[in-house]
Design an enzyme around this catalytic site. Structure first.
Site, PDB file in Angstrom:
ATOM      1  N   ASP A   4       0.861  -1.166   0.000  1.00 59.15           N
ATOM      2  CA  ASP A   4       0.000   0.000   0.000  1.00 59.15           C
ATOM      3  C   ASP A   4       0.912   1.235   0.000  1.00 59.15           C
ATOM      4  O   ASP A   4       2.096   1.140   0.327  1.00 59.15           O
ATOM      5  CB  ASP A   4      -0.895  -0.031   1.243  1.00 59.15           C
ATOM      6  CG  ASP A   4      -1.700   1.217   1.419  1.00 59.15           C
ATOM      7  OD1 ASP A   4      -2.415   1.597   0.476  1.00 59.15           O
ATOM      8  OD2 ASP A   4      -1.608   1.831   2.504  1.00 59.15           O
ATOM      9  N   ASP A   6      -0.138   5.225   0.771  1.00 57.92           N
ATOM     10  CA  ASP A   6      -0.403   6.200   1.830  1.00 57.92           C
ATOM     11  C   ASP A   6      -0.616   5.493   3.166  1.00 57.92           C
ATOM     12  O   ASP A   6      -1.472   4.611   3.280  1.00 57.92           O
ATOM     13  CB  ASP A   6      -1.647   7.019   1.499  1.00 57.92           C
ATOM     14  CG  ASP A   6      -1.498   7.791   0.191  1.00 57.92           C
ATOM     15  OD1 ASP A   6      -0.506   8.509   0.050  1.00 57.92           O
ATOM     16  OD2 ASP A   6      -2.383   7.656  -0.675  1.00 57.92           O
ATOM     17  N   ASP A 167      -1.499  -0.677   6.009  1.00 56.85           N
ATOM     18  CA  ASP A 167      -1.698  -0.062   7.322  1.00 56.85           C
ATOM     19  C   ASP A 167      -3.150  -0.045   7.771  1.00 56.85           C
ATOM     20  O   ASP A 167      -3.453   0.562   8.803  1.00 56.85           O
ATOM     21  CB  ASP A 167      -1.188   1.381   7.296  1.00 56.85           C
ATOM     22  CG  ASP A 167      -2.083   2.283   6.451  1.00 56.85           C
ATOM     23  OD1 ASP A 167      -2.272   1.975   5.252  1.00 56.85           O
ATOM     24  OD2 ASP A 167      -2.601   3.285   6.984  1.00 56.85           O
TER      25      ASP A 167
END
Length: 220
Positions: A4, A6, A167
């Site tokens: 991922d 951001d 995240d």
């Protein structure tokens, strides 16, 4: 290794907040804080603007207002996607180590594709990843598994030979649905997530733990 973007590789909230506030000013609405934007990211720019315009995660702004605000946001972000965004500590070291060890790396993000390469270039990661799958690369965003499967197809890698590092619950759900093992980092934008309950095979406080976790030797 699928990453991922951001909240996992890059803290982009300062620039996202700047561009969201430009869109809100155009709409005649008050500015929002970085803390608010940090809680709204993860589902693509369109959803971010719905949340900013309404002040709610589940908000849905009127179509004309949303379209105008999104256009302003996109224009500002395209002009300067990396004024204040920064790599998280240890990211450059980690991806360099993995790449030198022969691990194929890719990015799977809900950020629109047009912004991905310029951001990575500005942060010194332009040549690091074999492919980028953005939020408009497939008809559906994460947590749908389609973006993950698309990335696997681009690099010709079987799901059982890949890991998705992210995240948020969005990443964990997308990876699990695609049959890919997931690794969570705790420093991103979804700190309250119960990553283990969502099937993460490892939960890391720093990305530098990743190569050691998978037995990647340090380069000589």
């Amino acid at each position: 290794m699928l990453f991922d973007l951001d909240g996992t590789l890059v803290d982009s909230v300062p620039d996202l907040t700047r561009c969201v506030n430009a869109a809100l000013a155009h709409a005649g609405q008050p500015a929002v804080t970085q803390a608010q934007v940090r809680g709204w990211v993860g589902n693509g720019a369109s959803r971010l603007l719905h949340r900013a315009l309404t002040g709610r995660r589940d908000g849905h702004a009127p179509a004309a207002e949303h379209t105008a605000a999104l256009a302003v946001f996109n224009a500002h972000y395209a002009a300067d996607p990396c004024r204040d965004s920064r790599l998280y500590p240890g990211v450059l070291e980690t991806v360099t180590r993995l790449r030198r060890a022969g691990v194929l790396l890719a990015v799977v993000t809900n950020k629109p594709s047009q912004f991905v390469a310029p951001l990575l270039d500005k942060l010194g990661l332009g040549d690091t990843f074999a492919c980028h799958v953005g939020g408009d690369s497939t008809p559906r965003l994460k947590p749908d598994p389609l973006p993950v499967r698309h990335a696997l197809g681009l690099v010709e890698c079987a799901a059982d030979r890949a890991f998705l590092v992210g995240d948020s619950h969005v990443d964990m759900m997308a990876g699990r649905a695609a049959g890919v093992a997931t690794v969570a980092v705790t420093y991103g934008y979804d700190p309250a997530c119960d990553f283990r309950a969502l099937g993460a095979v490892a939960v890391l406080d720093r990305l530098t733990q990743l190569p050691t976790l998978w037995g990647v030797a340090a380069p000589v």
